[in-house]
Scaffold this motif. Structure first.
Motif, PDB file in Angstrom:
ATOM      1  N   LEU A 106       0.853  -1.391  -0.043  1.00  0.00           N
ATOM      2  CA  LEU A 106       0.008  -0.165  -0.136  1.00  0.00           C
ATOM      3  C   LEU A 106       0.894   1.299   0.049  1.00  0.00           C
ATOM      4  CD1 LEU A 106      -2.940   1.094   0.297  1.00  0.00           C
ATOM      5  CD2 LEU A 106      -2.580   0.855   2.662  1.00  0.00           C
ATOM      6  N   PRO A 107       0.846   2.198  -0.971  1.00  0.00           N
ATOM      7  CA  PRO A 107       1.373   3.423  -0.932  1.00  0.00           C
ATOM      8  C   PRO A 107       1.499   4.224   0.453  1.00  0.00           C
ATOM      9  CG  PRO A 107       0.333   3.115  -3.073  1.00  0.00           C
ATOM     10  CD  PRO A 107      -0.356   2.087  -2.112  1.00  0.00           C
ATOM     11  N   PRO A 108       2.369   4.538   1.011  1.00  0.00           N
ATOM     12  CA  PRO A 108       2.575   5.273   2.274  1.00  0.00           C
ATOM     13  C   PRO A 108       1.559   6.272   2.396  1.00  0.00           C
ATOM     14  CG  PRO A 108       4.961   4.682   1.633  1.00  0.00           C
ATOM     15  CD  PRO A 108       3.967   4.416   0.308  1.00  0.00           C
ATOM     16  N   GLU A 109       1.545   7.187   1.190  1.00  0.00           N
ATOM     17  CA  GLU A 109       0.618   8.477   1.202  1.00  0.00           C
ATOM     18  C   GLU A 109      -0.915   8.083   1.373  1.00  0.00           C
ATOM     19  OE1 GLU A 109       1.946   7.851  -2.978  1.00  0.00           O
ATOM     20  OE2 GLU A 109       2.706   7.278  -1.095  1.00  0.00           O
ATOM     21  N   VAL A 110      -1.289   7.044   0.987  1.00  0.00           N
ATOM     22  CA  VAL A 110      -2.658   6.277   0.774  1.00  0.00           C
ATOM     23  C   VAL A 110      -3.011   5.932   2.344  1.00  0.00           C
ATOM     24  CG1 VAL A 110      -4.225   4.383  -0.016  1.00  0.00           C
ATOM     25  CG2 VAL A 110      -2.620   5.689  -1.543  1.00  0.00           C
ATOM     26  N   ALA A 111      -1.732   5.064   2.806  1.00  0.00           N
ATOM     27  CA  ALA A 111      -2.327   4.519   4.389  1.00  0.00           C
ATOM     28  C   ALA A 111      -2.354   5.724   5.342  1.00  0.00           C
ATOM     29  CB  ALA A 111      -0.829   3.717   4.563  1.00  0.00           C
ATOM     30  N   GLU A 112      -1.463   6.736   5.063  1.00  0.00           N
ATOM     31  CA  GLU A 112      -1.352   7.951   5.835  1.00  0.00           C
ATOM     32  C   GLU A 112      -2.830   8.735   5.828  1.00  0.00           C
ATOM     33  OE1 GLU A 112       0.975  12.306   6.662  1.00  0.00           O
ATOM     34  OE2 GLU A 112       1.762  10.192   5.512  1.00  0.00           O
ATOM     35  N   ALA A 113      -3.251   8.749   4.715  1.00  0.00           N
ATOM     36  CA  ALA A 113      -4.465   9.675   4.300  1.00  0.00           C
ATOM     37  C   ALA A 113      -5.531   8.834   4.885  1.00  0.00           C
ATOM     38  CB  ALA A 113      -4.828   9.909   2.724  1.00  0.00           C
ATOM     39  N   LEU A 114      -5.574   7.379   4.742  1.00  0.00           N
ATOM     40  CA  LEU A 114      -6.807   6.821   5.168  1.00  0.00           C
ATOM     41  C   LEU A 114      -6.863   6.611   6.759  1.00  0.00           C
ATOM     42  CD1 LEU A 114      -6.611   3.578   3.041  1.00  0.00           C
ATOM     43  CD2 LEU A 114      -8.623   5.487   2.886  1.00  0.00           C
ATOM     44  N   ARG A 115      -5.846   6.632   7.425  1.00  0.00           N
ATOM     45  CA  ARG A 115      -5.443   6.689   8.783  1.00  0.00           C
ATOM     46  C   ARG A 115      -6.191   8.066   9.365  1.00  0.00           C
ATOM     47  NH1 ARG A 115      -0.290   4.429   8.061  1.00  0.00           N
ATOM     48  NH2 ARG A 115      -0.252   2.157   8.316  1.00  0.00           N
ATOM     49  N   ALA A 116      -5.543   9.271   8.652  1.00  0.00           N
ATOM     50  CA  ALA A 116      -6.159  10.447   9.059  1.00  0.00           C
ATOM     51  C   ALA A 116      -7.675  10.645   9.057  1.00  0.00           C
ATOM     52  CB  ALA A 116      -5.181  11.815   8.056  1.00  0.00           C
ATOM     53  N   ALA A 117      -8.128  10.116   8.071  1.00  0.00           N
ATOM     54  CA  ALA A 117      -9.716  10.051   7.475  1.00  0.00           C
ATOM     55  C   ALA A 117     -10.368   9.659   8.807  1.00  0.00           C
ATOM     56  CB  ALA A 117      -9.871   9.737   6.120  1.00  0.00           C
ATOM     57  N   ALA A 118      -9.797   8.101   9.195  1.00  0.00           N
ATOM     58  CA  ALA A 118     -10.485   7.588  10.069  1.00  0.00           C
ATOM     59  C   ALA A 118     -10.380   8.345  11.558  1.00  0.00           C
ATOM     60  CB  ALA A 118      -9.734   6.183  10.254  1.00  0.00           C
ATOM     61  N   ALA A 119      -9.277   8.970  11.751  1.00  0.00           N
ATOM     62  CA  ALA A 119      -9.096   9.648  12.868  1.00  0.00           C
ATOM     63  C   ALA A 119     -10.101  10.803  12.929  1.00  0.00           C
ATOM     64  CB  ALA A 119      -7.659  10.217  13.219  1.00  0.00           C
ATOM     65  N   ALA A 120     -10.599  11.460  11.827  1.00  0.00           N
ATOM     66  CA  ALA A 120     -11.514  12.544  11.813  1.00  0.00           C
ATOM     67  C   ALA A 120     -13.025  11.981  11.818  1.00  0.00           C
ATOM     68  CB  ALA A 120     -11.274  13.308  10.689  1.00  0.00           C
ATOM     69  N   GLY A 121     -13.207  10.576  11.873  1.00  0.00           N
ATOM     70  CA  GLY A 121     -14.534   9.998  11.806  1.00  0.00           C
ATOM     71  C   GLY A 121     -15.306   9.853  10.811  1.00  0.00           C
ATOM     72  N   THR A 122     -14.483   9.664   9.766  1.00  0.00           N
ATOM     73  CA  THR A 122     -14.758   9.196   8.181  1.00  0.00           C
ATOM     74  C   THR A 122     -15.380   7.689   8.348  1.00  0.00           C
ATOM     75  OG1 THR A 122     -13.689  11.040   7.242  1.00  0.00           O
ATOM     76  CG2 THR A 122     -14.353   9.355   5.853  1.00  0.00           C
ATOM     77  N   ARG A 123     -16.249   7.576   7.665  1.00  0.00           N
ATOM     78  CA  ARG A 123     -16.784   6.161   7.619  1.00  0.00           C
ATOM     79  C   ARG A 123     -15.948   5.558   6.082  1.00  0.00           C
ATOM     80  NH1 ARG A 123     -22.999   5.250   6.612  1.00  0.00           N
ATOM     81  NH2 ARG A 123     -22.436   6.250   4.484  1.00  0.00           N
ATOM     82  N   ILE A 124     -15.240   4.307   6.453  1.00  0.00           N
ATOM     83  CA  ILE A 124     -14.392   3.714   5.464  1.00  0.00           C
ATOM     84  C   ILE A 124     -15.147   2.179   5.097  1.00  0.00           C
ATOM     85  CG2 ILE A 124     -12.217   3.100   4.515  1.00  0.00           C
ATOM     86  CD1 ILE A 124     -11.172   5.003   6.562  1.00  0.00           C
ATOM     87  N   ALA A 125     -15.312   1.965   3.887  1.00  0.00           N
ATOM     88  CA  ALA A 125     -15.894   0.662   3.655  1.00  0.00           C
ATOM     89  C   ALA A 125     -14.994  -0.030   2.386  1.00  0.00           C
ATOM     90  CB  ALA A 125     -17.349   0.771   3.065  1.00  0.00           C
ATOM     91  N   SER A 126     -14.919  -1.385   2.376  1.00  0.00           N
ATOM     92  CA  SER A 126     -13.905  -2.187   1.366  1.00  0.00           C
ATOM     93  C   SER A 126     -14.779  -2.850   0.688  1.00  0.00           C
ATOM     94  CB  SER A 126     -12.808  -2.779   2.122  1.00  0.00           C
ATOM     95  OG  SER A 126     -13.204  -4.078   2.775  1.00  0.00           O
ATOM     96  N   VAL A 127     -14.389  -3.159  -0.714  1.00  0.00           N
ATOM     97  CA  VAL A 127     -15.165  -3.884  -1.514  1.00  0.00           C
ATOM     98  C   VAL A 127     -14.430  -5.098  -1.974  1.00  0.00           C
ATOM     99  CG1 VAL A 127     -16.306  -4.205  -3.942  1.00  0.00           C
ATOM    100  CG2 VAL A 127     -16.445  -2.088  -2.421  1.00  0.00           C
ATOM    101  N   CYS A 128     -14.637  -6.437  -1.594  1.00  0.00           N
ATOM    102  CA  CYS A 128     -14.061  -7.587  -1.987  1.00  0.00           C
ATOM    103  C   CYS A 128     -12.727  -7.612  -1.463  1.00  0.00           C
ATOM    104  CB  CYS A 128     -14.231  -7.772  -3.389  1.00  0.00           C
ATOM    105  SG  CYS A 128     -13.770  -9.337  -4.198  1.00  0.00           S
ATOM    106  N   VAL A 129     -11.500  -7.733  -2.280  1.00  0.00           N
ATOM    107  CA  VAL A 129     -10.265  -7.629  -1.565  1.00  0.00           C
ATOM    108  C   VAL A 129      -9.753  -6.441  -1.297  1.00  0.00           C
ATOM    109  CG1 VAL A 129      -9.706  -9.925  -2.842  1.00  0.00           C
ATOM    110  CG2 VAL A 129      -9.341  -7.826  -4.186  1.00  0.00           C
TER     111      VAL A 129
END
Length: 347
Positions: A106-129
Motif C-alpha cells: 500500500l503506498p505510504p501516502e494512501v495509508a497515511e491519508a486513510l488513517r487521518a480520515a479515520a481519526a477524523a471520524g470518516t466512514r470507510i468501507a471496502s469492496v471484496c479484496v
C-alpha cells in the motif's frame, strides 16, 4: 404516474418535507492501480441511484486516486480519476475497491491519508479484496471483517489481528465496513444508504439497481464446500472414496470403523490426523455436497433429496443444509438450478 427516477410525483406534503433535505454526503471511491472494474463501478452506481422523492441527489460520488490515470485489472482500459488523494480528507464516506494483486504494498501516502480520515471520524468501507487495503492500515485490527471467500484464508494469514468471517455478505463495525465478493458491495452500499436515509430511499436505490434490499443467506451459499482431503497416499483414502459413494446410507461409526479395519477410537484419531475433522462431520459435508448437486441438476422434491443423501428426514436435511451452506435448500435451488431443470408450472 411515476415521477423522477421511478418515484411518484411529489405532493405538496412531500415537497415541504424535501425542503429540509439533508446536506450532500460526499463519497470518495479510491481507485488504486489495477483496480477491479466492477468493484469500482458498484458503489458509484449504487450511491448514484439514491434520491429524495422529488429527485434530488443525496450523494456526491467522487472517484479519486494517487495518479490522474490508473490501469484497470486485466489491462483492458485505464481509469481517469478526476480527483486526487486530498478528496479523502473531504469525504464523509470512503470506499476501497479491490485490486488485481491484493498483496501489493500500500503506498505510504494512501495509508497515511486513510488513517487521518479515520481519526477524523470518516466512514470507510471496502469492496471484496479491498479489505486487504483497509487491513494494511491497521484500522481493522481487533475487528471482524469479510472479503471474497476465495481470499479469506490469505487475509487471515496476512493480518492475524483481524477476525475474518467468510460466511457473510458484509460486516458493519460502525465506522468500518467490509463486503465479500463484488456483488456484495451492492448489499453493503444499500445498507449504508438505509442507515443514512431510511428504507424508502434505500428501497428505491435497490429497485433501480435491480437488487433486493436484503438477500437471504450469506456468502457461504456461493462457496464450493470441498470435502477435507486426505494427504496423497494417506491410508484413509480408500475409505473416504467409499464414504462418499455410500453417504446416502445410515452409517454408524462402528460400521465405518469395521470397513476401515480398525477400532472406533483409532478411526477417530486417524481421521483427525489425515483430514482435520471427524468421520461424522466429513460424512455430513459429503451429504451436503451431494444435496447441492441434486438441487442444481434435478427437479426432485426436498423429501426425496433428503432420503437420497442419508439425512433421514426433511427437517434434519434442512437444518444441516442451512448450517453448512447458509441458506435453505429452496433458496439455494432458486439461485443455482439450471434453467432446463426447472419444472414447468401446471396450469
Amino acid at each position: 404516474m411515476p415521477g423522477i427516477d421511478g418515484f411518484p410525483p411529489p405532493t405538496p406534503r412531500t415537497a415541504r418535507a424535501c425542503a429540509y433535505a439533508p446536506a450532500m454526503h460526499t463519497v470518495a471511491v479510491l481507485a488504486l492501480d489495477q483496480v477491479i472494474p466492477f468493484d469500482l463501478s458498484a458503489p458509484v452506481d449504487t450511491f448514484g441511484w439514491a434520491r429524495l422523492p422529488d429527485g434530488r441527489e443525496l450523494y456526491d460520488v467522487r472517484v479519486c486516486s494517487v495518479a490522474a490515470e490508473v490501469s484497470a485489472a486485466g489491462g483492458a482500459f485505464t481509469v481517469r480519476a478526476p480527483y486526487g488523494l486530498e478528496t479523502l480528507a473531504e469525504a464523509d464516506t470512503i470506499v476501497l475497491p479491490g485490486a488485481a494483486d491484493p498483496a501489493a504494498p500500500l503506498p505510504p501516502e494512501v495509508a497515511e491519508a486513510l488513517r487521518a480520515a479515520a481519526a477524523a471520524g470518516t466512514r470507510i468501507a471496502s469492496v471484496c479484496v479491498g479489505a486487504f487495503v483497509l487491513a494494511a492500515t491497521g484500522l481493522l485490527d481487533g475487528l471482524r471483517a469479510t472479503t471474497h471467500w476465495a481470499a479469506a484464508d490469505a487475509l487471515a494469514e496476512r493480518h492475524p489481528e483481524v477476525t475474518v468471517d467468510a460466511n457473510v455478505l458484509y460486516v458493519d463495525n460502525g465506522q468500518f465496513l467490509t463486503s465479500a465478493g463484488a456483488a456484495a458491495a451492492l448489499d453493503m452500499c444499500l445498507h449504508m444508504i438505509r442507515k443514512d436515509h431510511g428504507s424508502q430511499v434505500a428501497g428505491h436505490a435497490a429497485r433501480m439497481s435491480v437488487m433486493p434490499l436484503e438477500r437471504e443467506g450469506g456468502q457461504a451459499q456461493f462457496i464450493v464446500h470441498e470435502l477435507p482431503p486426505a494427504p496423497a497416499g494417506a491410508t484413509l483414502e480408500p475409505l473416504l472414496r467409499w464414504l462418499e459413494a455410500n453417504c446416502d446410507r445410515d452409517l454408524a461409526l462402528e460400521e465405518i470403523a469395521a470397513r476401515a479395519g480398525m477400532s472406533t477410537r483409532t478411526l477417530n484419531r486417524r481421521f483427525r490426523e489425515q483430514t482435520g475433522t471427524t468421520p461424522s462431520r466429513w460424512l455430513h459435508r459429503a451429504r451436503v455436497r451431494r444435496a447441492q448437486h441434486l438441487l442444481e441438476t434435478t427437479p426432485y422434491p426436498v423429501e426425496r433429496i433428503a432420503a437420497q443423501t442419508g439425512f433421514g428426514s426433511p427437517t434434519a436435511f434442512r437444518e444441516r443444509f442451512r448450517r453448512v451452506v447458509g441458506t435453505s435448500p429452496r433458496a439455494y435451488r432458486q439461485s443455482f438450478q439450471a434453467a432446463d431443470q426447472v419444472r414447468p408450472r401446471s396450469h
